[in-house]
Motif scaffolding. Structure first.
Motif, PDB file in Angstrom:
ATOM      1  N   GLY A  33       3.382  10.933   2.505  1.00  0.00           N
ATOM      2  CA  GLY A  33       4.419  11.954   2.389  1.00  0.00           C
ATOM      3  C   GLY A  33       5.698  11.447   1.760  1.00  0.00           C
ATOM      4  N   LEU A  34       5.612  10.331   1.046  1.00  0.00           N
ATOM      5  CA  LEU A  34       6.770   9.738   0.386  1.00  0.00           C
ATOM      6  C   LEU A  34       6.675   9.976  -1.121  1.00  0.00           C
ATOM      7  CD1 LEU A  34       6.764   6.406   2.402  1.00  0.00           C
ATOM      8  CD2 LEU A  34       8.366   8.295   2.696  1.00  0.00           C
ATOM      9  N   GLU A  35       7.807   9.842  -1.813  1.00  0.00           N
ATOM     10  CA  GLU A  35       7.820  10.130  -3.248  1.00  0.00           C
ATOM     11  C   GLU A  35       8.484   9.035  -4.083  1.00  0.00           C
ATOM     12  OE1 GLU A  35       9.717  13.899  -3.717  1.00  0.00           O
ATOM     13  OE2 GLU A  35       8.226  14.993  -2.507  1.00  0.00           O
ATOM     14  N   VAL A  36       9.637   8.544  -3.656  1.00  0.00           N
ATOM     15  CA  VAL A  36      10.437   7.620  -4.468  1.00  0.00           C
ATOM     16  C   VAL A  36      10.201   6.187  -4.002  1.00  0.00           C
ATOM     17  CG1 VAL A  36      12.734   7.061  -5.323  1.00  0.00           C
ATOM     18  CG2 VAL A  36      12.171   9.431  -4.704  1.00  0.00           C
ATOM     19  N   VAL A  37       9.717   5.342  -4.891  1.00  0.00           N
ATOM     20  CA  VAL A  37       9.350   3.981  -4.509  1.00  0.00           C
ATOM     21  C   VAL A  37      10.179   2.905  -5.203  1.00  0.00           C
ATOM     22  CG1 VAL A  37       6.980   4.705  -4.089  1.00  0.00           C
ATOM     23  CG2 VAL A  37       7.574   3.698  -6.300  1.00  0.00           C
ATOM     24  N   ASN A  63       0.828  -1.205   0.000  1.00  0.00           N
ATOM     25  CA  ASN A  63       0.000   0.000   0.000  1.00  0.00           C
ATOM     26  C   ASN A  63       0.864   1.258   0.000  1.00  0.00           C
ATOM     27  OD1 ASN A  63      -2.516   1.473   0.194  1.00  0.00           O
ATOM     28  ND2 ASN A  63      -2.019   1.829   2.337  1.00  0.00           N
ATOM     29  N   ILE A  64       1.952   1.234   0.755  1.00  0.00           N
ATOM     30  CA  ILE A  64       2.868   2.379   0.771  1.00  0.00           C
ATOM     31  C   ILE A  64       3.529   2.549  -0.594  1.00  0.00           C
ATOM     32  CG2 ILE A  64       5.036   3.253   1.739  1.00  0.00           C
ATOM     33  CD1 ILE A  64       4.243   1.951   4.384  1.00  0.00           C
ATOM     34  N   ILE A  65       3.934   1.435  -1.195  1.00  0.00           N
ATOM     35  CA  ILE A  65       4.590   1.486  -2.500  1.00  0.00           C
ATOM     36  C   ILE A  65       3.633   2.008  -3.569  1.00  0.00           C
ATOM     37  CG2 ILE A  65       5.590   0.048  -4.328  1.00  0.00           C
ATOM     38  CD1 ILE A  65       6.714  -1.750  -2.074  1.00  0.00           C
ATOM     39  N   GLN A  66       2.379   1.608  -3.503  1.00  0.00           N
ATOM     40  CA  GLN A  66       1.400   2.002  -4.514  1.00  0.00           C
ATOM     41  C   GLN A  66       0.806   3.384  -4.261  1.00  0.00           C
ATOM     42  OE1 GLN A  66      -1.326  -1.322  -4.388  1.00  0.00           O
ATOM     43  NE2 GLN A  66      -0.174  -2.473  -5.937  1.00  0.00           N
ATOM     44  N   ASN A  67       0.847   3.837  -3.001  1.00  0.00           N
ATOM     45  CA  ASN A  67       0.253   5.128  -2.644  1.00  0.00           C
ATOM     46  C   ASN A  67       1.218   5.959  -1.793  1.00  0.00           C
ATOM     47  OD1 ASN A  67      -2.680   4.508  -3.580  1.00  0.00           O
ATOM     48  ND2 ASN A  67      -2.169   2.807  -2.222  1.00  0.00           N
ATOM     49  N   PRO A  68       2.409   6.218  -2.291  1.00  0.00           N
ATOM     50  CA  PRO A  68       3.417   6.881  -1.463  1.00  0.00           C
ATOM     51  C   PRO A  68       3.024   8.285  -1.004  1.00  0.00           C
ATOM     52  CG  PRO A  68       4.076   6.874  -3.775  1.00  0.00           C
ATOM     53  CD  PRO A  68       2.878   5.982  -3.671  1.00  0.00           C
ATOM     54  N   MET A  69       2.338   9.040  -1.853  1.00  0.00           N
ATOM     55  CA  MET A  69       2.012  10.419  -1.513  1.00  0.00           C
ATOM     56  C   MET A  69       1.077  10.503  -0.311  1.00  0.00           C
ATOM     57  SD  MET A  69       1.648  12.178  -5.292  1.00  0.00           S
ATOM     58  CE  MET A  69       1.434  13.799  -4.565  1.00  0.00           C
ATOM     59  N   LYS A  70       0.307   9.464  -0.091  1.00  0.00           N
ATOM     60  CA  LYS A  70      -0.583   9.403   1.073  1.00  0.00           C
ATOM     61  C   LYS A  70       0.223   9.475   2.372  1.00  0.00           C
ATOM     62  CE  LYS A  70      -3.859   6.213   3.282  1.00  0.00           C
ATOM     63  NZ  LYS A  70      -4.549   4.899   3.165  1.00  0.00           N
TER      64      LYS A  70
END
Length: 357
Positions: free
Chosen positions: A294-298, A285-292
């Motif tokens: 506050g992340l950018e580079v996956v 979920n973090i990898i697919q929705n990083p902006m949720k």
């Protein structure tokens, strides 16, 4: 190919912040967790490999650059690893202490010990391939630990620690990503279904050994979405470096089988708490929705190019290492950043901690 065989996978998770004098996470019914005991791989390793002759080491910069005093301690990340955060979140200790630490004190034994070694797996060949501490030796160290507890604090206190401690087992990532897919060694003897059967059998035997030694609260982690690790994208994701679904499916197959096996063991031991911990979905979920978050580079790590660097390849000569790792899901090509671990831990503890009440 030999270079890749030296570098491979470890995985995912991490937790929030707090002072060790007071637990933030509370169990139902005023239950307590006096100590945290860990087995497994680099996701929770806090320095077990420092004195080993292995490429699976991280006791040098830029590892640990966000740790206390920018100290590279053998943790495979830019800062704390999940074992530290779980201990902190439960109010046990600020850091997780490695069993082989030269600074280990008798009082540390009461708070639990970390036996995990980066590069290890359920498959004995996995640790052999990486020249690290296998789970069988981690278990022998645990038996020594029990002896030290008895010698220092007596039988009754030891039995209390064993039965009330939270024991976490974090393994399988190196088996699937490294020993099976990256090196291809186990492909000679097994297809994915049969190899995951072997891993589940080995994991079950390990849990039974722990139960036989008096452990009653165990959390066993499943495999993360290994096909989305930056290194696996580089090796198997084609020119676009996409997640490799075949590898993710292997993780999911293992997770389904180990979850079922742990459920059976839990039914057979009603006085014990045997919990399967799903790390696959939260990380994906973090990898697919990083902006949720506050992340950018996956798709690449912060260290170096982020495509292959891990262990000895992530070192002070990597001049390309990013300046702001808080925007990255991964620190190196295998391991998440402290920020990612922090997000994951909050979700995991909120979901599972009361299963140990």
């Amino acid at each position: 190919m030999e270079l890749w065989n030296v570098v491979f996978v470890w995985c995912v998770l991490r937790l929030g912040f707090l002072h060790h004098t007071e637990a933030i996470v509370k169990l139902r019914g005023n239950e307590t967790i006096p100590a945290l005991i860990l087995f497994g791989d680099s996701i929770v390793d806090t320095g077990a490999n420092n004195n080993l002759i292995t490429a699976f080491k991280s006791n040098f910069p830029p590892y640990g650059r966000d740790f206390h005093a920018a100290q590279p301690t053998g943790r495979f990340s830019n800062g704390k690893v999940p074992s530290d955060f779980v201990a902190e979140e439960l109010g046990i200790n600020e850091y997780s202490v490695t069993y082989t630490s030269p600074n280990l004190q008798p009082d540390d034994l009461l708070k639990g010990i970390n036996f995990a070694s980066g590069g290890a797996g359920y498959d004995p060949f996995t640790a052999q391939l990486a020249s690290v501490v296998p789970l069988s030796e981690q278990l022998e160290q645990f038996k020594e630990y029990i002896g030290k507890l008895k010698a220092n604090f007596g039988e009754a206190k030891t039995n209390f620690i064993l039965s009330k401690s939270l024991v976490l087992v974090v393994s399988s990532s190196n088996d699937i990503a490294n020993t099976y897919f990256a090196s291809g060694i186990r492909k000679l003897d097994y297809d994915v279904p049969s190899y995951t059967d072997v891993l589940v059998q080995l994991a079950s035997s390990f849990v039974k050994e722990l139960y036989g030694l008096g452990v009653r609260r165990m959390g066993v982690f499943g495999a993360p979405p290994l096909g989305c690790l930056p290194f696996m994208r580089t090796m198997f994701g084609g020119l676009e470096r996409k997640c490799r679904e075949e590898i993710n499916m292997a993780s999911k197959l293992f997770n389904s089988k180990i979850s079922s096996e742990l459920h059976k063991l839990h039914q057979n031991w009603p006085q014990a708490k045997i919990v399967y911990i799903n790390i696959y979905d939260p990380l994906l979920n973090i990898i697919q929705n990083p902006m949720k978050y506050g992340l950018e580079v996956v798709d690449r790590g912060c260290c170096g190019t982020g495509s292959v660097e891990a262990g000895i390849l992530c070192n002070p000569l990597d001049l390309q290492t990013c300046t702001d790792d808080s925007k990255y899901v991964f620190w190196d090509s295998y391991h998440p950043t402290q920020r990612t671990y922090q997000i994951l831990v909050g979700e995991i503890l909120n979901k599972y901690v009361n299963n140990f009440s």
